[in-house]
Each structure stands twice: as structure tokens, then as C-alpha cells.
Scaffold this motif. Sequence first.
Motif, mmCIF file in Angstrom:
data_model
loop_
_atom_site.group_PDB
_atom_site.id
_atom_site.type_symbol
_atom_site.label_atom_id
_atom_site.label_comp_id
_atom_site.label_asym_id
_atom_site.label_seq_id
_atom_site.Cartn_x
_atom_site.Cartn_y
_atom_site.Cartn_z
ATOM 1 N N ARG A 94 5.218 -2.170 -5.970
ATOM 2 C CA ARG A 94 6.118 -3.317 -5.827
ATOM 3 C C ARG A 94 7.531 -2.775 -5.670
ATOM 4 O O ARG A 94 8.088 -2.172 -6.588
ATOM 5 N N VAL A 95 8.072 -2.955 -4.489
ATOM 6 C CA VAL A 95 9.409 -2.444 -4.168
ATOM 7 C C VAL A 95 10.453 -3.471 -4.615
ATOM 8 O O VAL A 95 10.443 -4.613 -4.154
ATOM 9 N N ASN A 96 11.340 -3.063 -5.515
ATOM 10 C CA ASN A 96 12.344 -3.966 -6.084
ATOM 11 C C ASN A 96 13.741 -3.639 -5.583
ATOM 12 O O ASN A 96 14.068 -2.469 -5.335
ATOM 13 N N ASP A 97 14.565 -4.653 -5.450
ATOM 14 C CA ASP A 97 15.914 -4.499 -4.918
ATOM 15 C C ASP A 97 16.779 -3.585 -5.779
ATOM 16 O O ASP A 97 17.690 -2.918 -5.277
ATOM 17 N N ASP A 98 16.517 -3.542 -7.094
ATOM 18 C CA ASP A 98 17.351 -2.722 -7.979
ATOM 19 C C ASP A 98 16.945 -1.247 -7.976
ATOM 20 O O ASP A 98 17.537 -0.433 -8.675
ATOM 21 N N GLY A 99 15.923 -0.902 -7.173
ATOM 22 C CA GLY A 99 15.505 0.494 -7.078
ATOM 23 C C GLY A 99 14.490 0.905 -8.122
ATOM 24 O O GLY A 99 13.941 2.010 -8.057
ATOM 25 N N ASN A 100 14.222 0.040 -9.096
ATOM 26 C CA ASN A 100 13.236 0.354 -10.134
ATOM 27 C C ASN A 100 11.861 -0.161 -9.692
ATOM 28 O O ASN A 100 11.386 -1.208 -10.145
ATOM 29 N N ASP A 101 11.267 0.570 -8.783
ATOM 30 C CA ASP A 101 9.991 0.160 -8.210
ATOM 31 C C ASP A 101 8.874 0.272 -9.245
ATOM 32 O O ASP A 101 8.898 1.138 -10.122
ATOM 33 N N GLN A 102 7.891 -0.602 -9.116
ATOM 34 C CA GLN A 102 6.797 -0.656 -10.087
ATOM 35 C C GLN A 102 5.466 -0.325 -9.429
ATOM 36 O O GLN A 102 5.257 -0.603 -8.248
ATOM 37 N N MET A 103 4.564 0.250 -10.213
ATOM 38 C CA MET A 103 3.199 0.474 -9.755
ATOM 39 C C MET A 103 2.343 -0.698 -10.226
ATOM 40 O O MET A 103 2.343 -1.042 -11.416
ATOM 41 N N VAL A 104 1.638 -1.313 -9.275
ATOM 42 C CA VAL A 104 0.741 -2.419 -9.587
ATOM 43 C C VAL A 104 -0.667 -1.840 -9.695
ATOM 44 O O VAL A 104 -1.191 -1.263 -8.746
ATOM 45 N N HIS B 296 0.845 -1.185 0.000
ATOM 46 C CA HIS B 296 0.000 0.000 0.000
ATOM 47 C C HIS B 296 0.889 1.247 0.000
ATOM 48 O O HIS B 296 1.970 1.257 0.588
ATOM 49 N N VAL B 297 0.423 2.291 -0.672
ATOM 50 C CA VAL B 297 1.202 3.535 -0.770
ATOM 51 C C VAL B 297 1.507 4.110 0.609
ATOM 52 O O VAL B 297 2.566 4.719 0.813
ATOM 53 N N GLN B 298 0.599 3.935 1.561
ATOM 54 C CA GLN B 298 0.792 4.495 2.891
ATOM 55 C C GLN B 298 1.540 3.562 3.835
ATOM 56 O O GLN B 298 1.729 3.892 4.999
ATOM 57 N N SER B 299 1.975 2.418 3.342
ATOM 58 C CA SER B 299 2.704 1.477 4.194
ATOM 59 C C SER B 299 4.079 2.033 4.547
ATOM 60 O O SER B 299 4.642 2.880 3.837
ATOM 61 N N ASP B 300 4.645 1.561 5.657
ATOM 62 C CA ASP B 300 5.982 1.999 6.060
ATOM 63 C C ASP B 300 7.019 1.664 4.995
ATOM 64 O O ASP B 300 7.978 2.427 4.774
ATOM 65 N N THR B 301 6.840 0.546 4.321
ATOM 66 C CA THR B 301 7.799 0.132 3.294
ATOM 67 C C THR B 301 7.925 1.176 2.200
ATOM 68 O O THR B 301 9.030 1.520 1.772
ATOM 69 N N VAL B 302 6.800 1.707 1.741
ATOM 70 C CA VAL B 302 6.813 2.721 0.682
ATOM 71 C C VAL B 302 7.210 4.087 1.239
ATOM 72 O O VAL B 302 8.016 4.808 0.648
ATOM 73 N N GLN B 303 6.663 4.438 2.390
ATOM 74 C CA GLN B 303 6.958 5.747 2.962
ATOM 75 C C GLN B 303 8.440 5.916 3.313
ATOM 76 O O GLN B 303 8.958 7.035 3.315
ATOM 77 N N ASN B 304 9.133 4.807 3.591
ATOM 78 C CA ASN B 304 10.542 4.878 3.962
ATOM 79 C C ASN B 304 11.495 4.795 2.769
ATOM 80 O O ASN B 304 12.715 4.783 2.944
ATOM 81 N N LEU B 305 10.946 4.739 1.559
ATOM 82 C CA LEU B 305 11.811 4.779 0.379
ATOM 83 C C LEU B 305 12.515 6.129 0.288
ATOM 84 O O LEU B 305 12.047 7.128 0.828
ATOM 85 N N SER B 306 13.615 6.171 -0.402
ATOM 86 C CA SER B 306 14.363 7.420 -0.556
ATOM 87 C C SER B 306 13.535 8.442 -1.324
ATOM 88 O O SER B 306 12.583 8.094 -2.039
ATOM 89 N N GLN B 307 13.921 9.709 -1.210
ATOM 90 C CA GLN B 307 13.209 10.766 -1.920
ATOM 91 C C GLN B 307 13.238 10.524 -3.425
ATOM 92 O O GLN B 307 12.227 10.709 -4.125
ATOM 93 N N VAL B 308 14.378 10.087 -3.930
ATOM 94 C CA VAL B 308 14.511 9.845 -5.369
ATOM 95 C C VAL B 308 13.518 8.785 -5.840
ATOM 96 O O VAL B 308 12.866 8.944 -6.886
ATOM 97 N N ARG B 309 13.379 7.708 -5.072
ATOM 98 C CA ARG B 309 12.473 6.634 -5.476
ATOM 99 C C ARG B 309 11.016 7.058 -5.362
ATOM 100 O O ARG B 309 10.184 6.706 -6.216
ATOM 101 N N ARG B 310 10.691 7.831 -4.340
ATOM 102 C CA ARG B 310 9.310 8.315 -4.213
ATOM 103 C C ARG B 310 8.989 9.330 -5.305
ATOM 104 O O ARG B 310 7.864 9.363 -5.827
ATOM 105 N N ASP B 311 9.964 10.153 -5.659
ATOM 106 C CA ASP B 311 9.760 11.096 -6.765
ATOM 107 C C ASP B 311 9.486 10.344 -8.061
ATOM 108 O O ASP B 311 8.621 10.731 -8.861
ATOM 109 N N ARG B 312 10.228 9.268 -8.274
ATOM 110 C CA ARG B 312 10.065 8.489 -9.496
ATOM 111 C C ARG B 312 8.670 7.860 -9.548
ATOM 112 O O ARG B 312 8.016 7.854 -10.591
ATOM 113 N N LEU B 313 8.209 7.360 -8.407
ATOM 114 C CA LEU B 313 6.860 6.788 -8.359
ATOM 115 C C LEU B 313 5.797 7.861 -8.627
ATOM 116 O O LEU B 313 4.809 7.614 -9.325
#
Length: 466
Positions: free
Chosen positions: A303-313, A256-273
Motif C-alpha cells: 500500500r503506497v502512502n502519500d507520506d512515504g510510510n508504505d505498508q505491506m498488506v 503487486h510488488v512487480q507493479s510499476d507503482t512499486v518499482q518506481n518508488l525511490s530507493q529509500v522506500r524500496r529499501d524500507r519495504l
Amino acid sequence: MARDSDSGRKKPLKLKTGSFDRNAAMARMGMVAGAQFAGHTLGNLFRSKEDKERRNRDFYIKQAQFLADELGQLKGSVMKVGQMLSVYGQYFMPPEAIEVLRSLQDDSPPVAWEDLEPVVVQRLGSKRLAEIDIDPEPLAAASLGQVHRATRKSDGMQLCVKIQYPKLADAIDSDIRTLTQIVRLARLAPKGVELSSIMEEVREMIYREVDYDRELRMTREFSERLADDPRFVVPQVFPEYSTETVLVTSFEQAHHVQSDTVQNLSQVRRDRLGAQALELFFREFFVWGIVQTDPHFGNYKVRVNDDGNDQMVLLDFGATREFAPRFLGSYYDVVTGAFERDAKRLIDGAIGINLLRRDSPQHVFDAFAKVGMLMIEPFSDDAPAPLTNAEGAYRWGDSDLPFRVSRAVSDAAISRWFRIPPREIVFLHRRLGGVFVLLAVLDAEVDSRDMLASYLYRARDAEQST
């Protein structure tokens, strides 16, 4: 479909599917709503203007809360109507009531498996059903149906089974007629508002969302259109297990977008999403003319990916709308006029989509143009300094733009010249507002001026070439 591990469990609800149970419950709602209004009116007879205004606000909140609580128990089309009223109602209902109705989101208690299992058995048949193992514990429950995880026995593939609530389609027409009367009795719609025509549009929208054959086609449509873009994931559909009231897709793990996993992503990754979400909307509207209009966060997971290229499901395409070329052309004029600070083009576009009356006085046109140009702020090159970072990217999480737009409309005192917008605009803006909220929740910082320009002018060029 995807599962969010952060969501909690709720006690199963015994669904009222019988016509007697539903009609009795709704009759009770009407009686209570009418009695509350009568008591409120009597209590206001000898009060001052200030006391009346305060009591009116409290009354609208109480009426809307009562309606929301009762609809949440009934589920089905009446609950969905409550959700749709929070979308349409912003144009004519008291804001206090809108805030309460907005609480009718698709996170209500699930329906007991014993009520749903017969539907699956009847629709799929024993042979097909024997091929999959369905978990009776639901992944998610909504107003029109709920989702269960399943396993295909032959290869262990993980599936999602979306099941429409029993007898739901049969009750839509009667539910809407009854609820229209309840809204009138509760005085949540002012005199002069064509509530019946609004409810007819809501009815059409609900019928679209319970058409699982259409949803399967739309899911496949989005899958094909996004097949070459690795930033997005659309579930695979399984027609062999799907019917008019059961839809089976692949299970897609995501957060979920509001989950800690997503909220704790770096600024760059959240900007990309955030940029992905915004570009997806632009592509749907400006290129395809096909928009998934339900902005519920459960439909846009990460979907949080190890390579940093996160995907929107992307999930749930039941609310997908197709827009006519004539509407698209006028709406392009509205956006382009705001983007280029061309008030005449903006106003002509608004008249073209029946958002403004042609006989409005000039001060209304001026005020509307001012509001339109304010709404384009995230895509302009002169956004207020506190709302942009050092690179000029708009800071969505710090923006109070919706409040400022609402205040600008109120201050201009032009609301009586606005029409209740046609459904195309209502549901388009519903999705657009959802994109804005999504970027704010991600606390994204995105410079999207060039992105919007590229889609605007691509659409204009395409229109000119036809």
C-alpha cells in the motif's frame, strides 16, 4: 484481501468436479505419460551417451510440461500437488522438470461463477447472502479456490469473498493417490525415492490449506500480533459470513510488488519495504514460531502512502505452520553456527533437524558447513564488494547467491549424503526463498546483519531462560 489493478483477466474455466470427469482426465494423463516414457526408452536404445543425456533433458521438460498443462485444467488438489512437487522435487527431481512445475502458480484461469454460486448460497444461506452483493467477476483465481469482491449493503463496506472450489475436499485423497502413480509413470521421480511418504506430507499440507476455519483463526492471530505495528496491514475477518468453504475478509487496496507503482518508488522506500519483509520473517520464526509459508507475491502486496510510510498488506494465511520448540532450537543452532562461523554448531544443528546423517564422512560435514556459511552472506560483514553499497548494505537485486549455493552443493558432490528434508524445513525454506526473491525484485539494499543478530540472540536468551 487486496486487488492488484495490474493483473489481467482470463477466460473462465469450466471446473471438472464430478468424479467421472476427474478420474477420466487423470486416467488419460497416466496413459499418455506412460506411453511417452515407453517411446522415449525405445528411442534411446541405440543412441550415444551424449545423445541420451540431451534427449533425457528434453524428455523431462516435455513430461513436466504435459503434467503442468493438464493439472492447470483440472485445478483443485491435483494442481496444488503439482505446485508442492516443485518445492519438494528440488531434492530429487530433474531440474528441467522443476522449472516447468514452478510455472504452476496461483494465477490460472478462474472458474465460472455459475459453478461457484451454488456453493455460496448453500453455505451462507439466503438471509446472510442477502446482506452482501458479490461481484461475479473474480479478483483472483488459485488452485484451491478463488476470490470475489463484495459490498456489504448496510454500510457499503468492501469485502473479499474467498470460495473453495466445489467438492474439492472430497477429492483430495483420490487425487493424490492417482497423481502419485502418474508421477511414477512419467518417471519424474527416480527409483529409491519414497514418493508415497512425500505425497502424504503434501496431502496434510493441502488439508491445512482447505481448512477455512483454521485460516480465519490464523488471519486473526496475525492481525492481533501485528496490531501495534503500522507497517503491516492484515485484513479483518467476518466470521458471520464465513464457513468451512467460504471465508470473508475486508478488501484491502494494494499494489503487486512487480507493479510499476512499486518499482518506481525511490530507493529509500524500496529499501524500507525490503527491511520490513525481512524483519517480518524473523519475527514469525524467531519470536512467534508461527510462519506463513506461502511466498506467492499475491500474498505480500504494497500500500503506497502519500507520506512515504508504505505498508505491506499481508494476505492468505492458509499455509501458516507452527514449529515445535525442538525443531526451532536445532535450527537456531544451524543459523547461529553459520552466522558465527562455528562449523560444529552448524553441523550439530543440521543433524538435529535430520538434514544431515550423523554417520556422514568428515568431508561432507566440511562441505555442508561451507554451504551454510555461504548462505548467510547477506547478513555477514564480509560480503563481496560488488554486492554491497558504500554504506555496507547488501544489494539484493545484484546477487546471484542462489546460483552460487546450488553450484557449491553440486561441486561438493555430497548430495547422496543429504536426506530429503523434513517438511518443516521444506516449507520454511520455501518462505525464506520467497523473502530473498522479494528483496531482489524490490532491488533493495539492506544492511541486515544487526537485525539478524538481534533476533538470533533474543531467541537464544529466551531458550536459556526456559
